[in-house]
Enzyme design. Structure first.
Site, PDB file in Angstrom:
ATOM      1  N   CYS A   2      14.247   3.637   2.031  1.00 55.36           N
ATOM      2  CA  CYS A   2      12.906   4.070   2.411  1.00 55.36           C
ATOM      3  C   CYS A   2      12.095   2.895   2.954  1.00 55.36           C
ATOM      4  CB  CYS A   2      12.195   4.640   1.194  1.00 55.36           C
ATOM      5  SG  CYS A   2      13.139   5.913   0.369  1.00 55.36           S
ATOM      6  N   ARG A  27      14.329   3.154   8.729  1.00 51.73           N
ATOM      7  CA  ARG A  27      14.834   2.994   7.351  1.00 51.73           C
ATOM      8  C   ARG A  27      15.039   4.337   6.654  1.00 51.73           C
ATOM      9  NH1 ARG A  27      13.420  -2.358   5.330  1.00 51.73           N
ATOM     10  NH2 ARG A  27      13.596  -1.523   3.237  1.00 51.73           N
ATOM     11  N   TRP A  75      14.193   8.215   2.692  1.00 50.20           N
ATOM     12  CA  TRP A  75      15.608   8.566   2.819  1.00 50.20           C
ATOM     13  C   TRP A  75      15.978   9.059   1.437  1.00 50.20           C
ATOM     14  CZ3 TRP A  75      20.339   6.350   0.835  1.00 50.20           C
ATOM     15  CH2 TRP A  75      21.492   6.884   1.441  1.00 50.20           C
ATOM     16  N   ASN A  99      10.790   2.436  -3.009  1.00 52.11           N
ATOM     17  CA  ASN A  99      12.090   2.306  -2.345  1.00 52.11           C
ATOM     18  C   ASN A  99      13.063   1.835  -3.418  1.00 52.11           C
ATOM     19  OD1 ASN A  99      14.225   1.989  -0.574  1.00 52.11           O
ATOM     20  ND2 ASN A  99      13.631  -0.096  -0.017  1.00 52.11           N
ATOM     21  N   GLY A 100      14.102   2.623  -3.677  1.00 52.24           N
ATOM     22  CA  GLY A 100      15.098   2.230  -4.691  1.00 52.24           C
ATOM     23  C   GLY A 100      15.527   3.443  -5.496  1.00 52.24           C
ATOM     24  N   GLU A 481      36.525   0.802  13.829  1.00 55.35           N
ATOM     25  CA  GLU A 481      35.089   0.743  14.169  1.00 55.35           C
ATOM     26  C   GLU A 481      34.752   1.842  15.174  1.00 55.35           C
ATOM     27  OE1 GLU A 481      32.425  -0.318  13.163  1.00 55.35           O
ATOM     28  OE2 GLU A 481      31.086  -0.194  14.898  1.00 55.35           O
ATOM     29  N   LYS A 485      31.818   4.737  14.698  1.00 56.06           N
ATOM     30  CA  LYS A 485      30.759   4.938  15.690  1.00 56.06           C
ATOM     31  C   LYS A 485      30.725   6.387  16.153  1.00 56.06           C
ATOM     32  CE  LYS A 485      28.274   2.052  15.705  1.00 56.06           C
ATOM     33  NZ  LYS A 485      28.833   1.267  14.659  1.00 56.06           N
ATOM     34  N   GLU A 488      29.532   8.784  13.188  1.00 58.89           N
ATOM     35  CA  GLU A 488      28.157   8.687  12.661  1.00 58.89           C
ATOM     36  C   GLU A 488      27.114   9.198  13.657  1.00 58.89           C
ATOM     37  OE1 GLU A 488      26.446   4.838  11.823  1.00 58.89           O
ATOM     38  OE2 GLU A 488      27.814   3.855  13.171  1.00 58.89           O
ATOM     39  N   HIS A 504      54.128   8.089   9.435  1.00 58.41           N
ATOM     40  CA  HIS A 504      54.310   8.222   7.983  1.00 58.41           C
ATOM     41  C   HIS A 504      53.405   9.306   7.397  1.00 58.41           C
ATOM     42  CE1 HIS A 504      56.891   4.717   7.965  1.00 58.41           C
ATOM     43  NE2 HIS A 504      56.027   4.136   8.768  1.00 58.41           N
ATOM     44  N   LYS A 603      19.178   3.040   8.328  1.00 56.53           N
ATOM     45  CA  LYS A 603      19.618   1.820   9.006  1.00 56.53           C
ATOM     46  C   LYS A 603      20.191   0.802   8.033  1.00 56.53           C
ATOM     47  CE  LYS A 603      20.277  -1.080  12.309  1.00 56.53           C
ATOM     48  NZ  LYS A 603      21.462  -0.846  13.168  1.00 56.53           N
TER      49      LYS A 603
END
Ligand code: AGP
Length: 608
Positions: A2, A27, A75, A99-100, A481, A485, A488, A504, A603
């Site tokens: 947040c 955020r 968030w 925030n937390g 990576e 990308k 997300e 396999h 983020k």
């Protein structure tokens, strides 16, 4: 995670808070809210969705003069995104933003606050407000009530608090979640990070765990855990570059991909001299000697940069490297030795798991080197050695330019380790650095100019629900990576697999038309990759290869190719990395996704 902002001063608090929340919106953006003193009374407005909807709501409902208040972008951790769970949360005594995560919130509800409290939300934040209110009613001192409440909380918190009986004053405290204090010509601030008030001042100080700040228009008081006042250490933020401006691009992500040559150039110039790596601004060469093994830890894309860093270090310096995601590393009780080096990588410098890993290594007295992009982060404050990347603010949730400069720094560290430990010659080191310069001076700009050639491939990908990425060696890391990308920002499910591993098990998922993207930038693996491409094509796959122009054997057997400039050496991952970012971007764009703020993401994740 947040975003928090608080203000007390001469200007219009609501406008300052809304503007600050816009800068913090990366955020978290599932809901937002603010509380201001309007005619000395607390007024709270909350909304789901973006800061813009909060702005519209407050435009109608808050019209009087307000000089002080707190704001929040959320968030969600406890309680689904909704107006009732948005912050600020509180009661008749106080309102606060958080925030937390509070891990003992149920215990506090049952054993400390009791049944008579009328909770109106599902948040742990409201529990904090209830604890502070109870403490305040018992001791009658606001700072004391905050300090006593903090000692009861387990978990992480950064708090901005206003008391209804104390107009024009903002209180703040923190543990594990970041919080800074800013001072400007017209008033004073608290915030999660400097972007919230950077327009108003470049002067900030960092609040440490269990310290309490009290800000009013003309005064800033900092109290330590023992209750004594402190004189804070003031820092000056770097000059504002234009990273926060979108410059006409459709999304920050695309702008930040186009920033890559400049970001790499600035970072390269900061850590090289006379054609060789030079970290002497932060640490001397002896720091890179007598190292038995190296641990690299990070999260998400930064972890993938770490995998590439480990690949470079083992290849060039022949030092064993263990690369581990921070959320595992911190609980694995890793085997370490006093002669080890730990490298932590983080764009934000605030990711909870990466910070916890750093603190674990600090507690063991192991040398820690952090590679961080954001300025003034907790990680910068707690590492033995910090190497700052110079990508500028990265706004889009999907990390692109930050990844490039992280990989560049790690490659320079690998070259430095190899040089000081006598594994490579200066001549070879200079060759590597020349190739890096060639990449950000010519090859990446070349790819950016041809970005539209990726559009047809992106359009084709966008109709699929499952995509595979394969590669070998360094290319298997790039494939991983690439998969992150794509997932997300486009929400298309994708898997990355070492090409030699497909047979396999996973090859059973390949059907007619399944898109398989082969990352083939290392000529050492051309023959093997030819076989792997034939294997999946034999089962109906449509193979799109990302390879160099001179990789004739690969281009001839692929259904589609995205060409890179001529291959120069087997070390450079940058061109292919720009391509995979553009491919993810254009695919998500074809699907009309909210690219800079994908659903469910933030983020930087400052909670576990
Ligand atoms: C990358 O595209 C993601 N947004 C995410 O994986 C990110 O890299 C990760 O959360 C680590 O963040 P940090 O670099 O700020 O520590």
């Amino acid at each position: 995670m947040c975003g928090i902002i608080g203000y007390s001063g001469e200007s219009n608090a609501k406008d300052i808070i809304i503007d600050g929340l816009r800068a913090l919106e990366y955020r978290g953006y599932d809901s937002a809210g603010l509380t201001v003193f309007e005619n000395n009374r607390l007024r709270t407005v909350r909304t789901t969705g973006r800061v813009n909807s909060l702005n519209e709501k407050t435009a109608e409902s808050i019209r009087g003069k307000q000089k002080c208040g707190i704001g929040h972008t959320r968030w969600a951790t406890h309680g689904e995104p909704s107006e009732r769970n948005a912050h600020p949360q509180g009661n008749d005594t106080l309102m606060l933003v958080h925030n937390g995560i509070i891990e003992n919130n149920n215990e506090l509800k049952e054993n400390y606050i009791g049944k008579n409290y009328n909770f109106t939300s599902d948040t742990d934040t409201e529990v904090i407000a209830a604890v502070i209110e109870k403490e305040y009613k018992e001791c009658g001192d606001r700072i004391q009530s905050i300090r006593k409440a903090s000692e009861r909380l387990r978990g992480s918190f950064a708090l901005g608090i206003v008391f209804s009986d104390c107009p024009d004053t903002v209180f703040a405290t923190r543990k594990d979640s970041p919080l800074i204090v800013g001072r400007s010509s017209h008033g004073n601030f608290i915030a999660s990070d400097i972007s919230a008030f950077r327009k108003h001042t470049d002067k900030y100080c960092r609040l440490n765990d269990y310290e309490t700040a009290v800000i009013s228009k003309n005064d800033i008081v900092i109290i330590n855990r023992e209750g004594r006042s402190l004189s804070p250490t003031w820092h000056t933020a770097e000059s504002r570059n234009d990273s926060a401006d979108i410059h006409g691009f459709r999304h920050f992500m695309l702008k930040e991909i186009y920033d890559e040559p400049e970001a790499m150039k600035k970072t390269f110039e900061a850590i090289t001299d006379n054609g060789l790596p030079d970290f002497s601004k932060t640490v001397d060469d002896d720091f890179f000697r007598r190292i038995n093994s190296i641990h690299i830890t990070a999260c998400g894309t930064a972890y993938h940069a770490g995998l590439l860093g480990g690949h470079f270090i083992e290849k060039l310096a022949r030092i064993p490297v263990n690369v581990c995601v921070a959320s595992e590393f911190r609980y694995n009780d890793p085997v370490t030795d006093k002669n080890d080096l730990v490298i932590i990588i983080s764009q934000s410098g605030e990711t909870a798991d990466s910070l916890a890993a750093l603190r674990l290594m600090n507690s063991r007295g192991i040398r820690t080197l952090s590679v961080v992009n954001a300025q003034g982060s907790s990680m910068e404050n707690e590492s033995d050695c910090i190497i700052r990347t110079h990508a500028g603010a990265e706004i889009s949730v999907a990390s692109t330019k930050a990844f490039h400069v992280q990989v560049l720094v790690l490659l320079m560290i690998a070259v430095k380790l190899a040089l000081v430990n006598g594994k490579i010659t200066e001549e070879y080191a200079k060759e590597i650095l020349k190739e890096v310069q060639n990449d950000f001076t010519y090859n990446i700009p070349d790819i950016l100019q041809r970005s539209n050639s990726i559009l047809p491939v992106a359009d084709r990908l966008s109709v699929h629900r499952n995509v595979f990425f394969i590669g070998r060696g360094r290319d298997s890391i790039l494939a991983t990576e690439a998969s992150l990308k794509l997932k997300e920002i486009s929400y298309i499910n994708s898997q990355a697999y070492p090409a030699g591993e497909l047979k396999h098990g996973t090859i059973s998922l390949i059907e007619k038309g399944t898109p398989v993207i082969a990352v083939v930038t290392d000529s050492f693996f051309y023959d093997k990759m030819k076989s792997n491409i034939r294997e999946v094509k034999a089962r109906g796959a449509c193979v799109i290869s990302i390879c160099h122009r001179n990789a004739k054997e690969i281009t001839e057997i692929s259904d589609e190719v995205i060409l890179l400039p001529e291959e120069t050496s087997s070390l450079m991952p940058f061109s292919a990395s720009t391509v995979i970012q553009l491919l993810a971007y254009h695919t998500a764009n074809a699907l009309g996704r909210d690219i800079d703020k994908p659903r469910n993401l933030a983020k930087s994740v400052t909670v576990e």
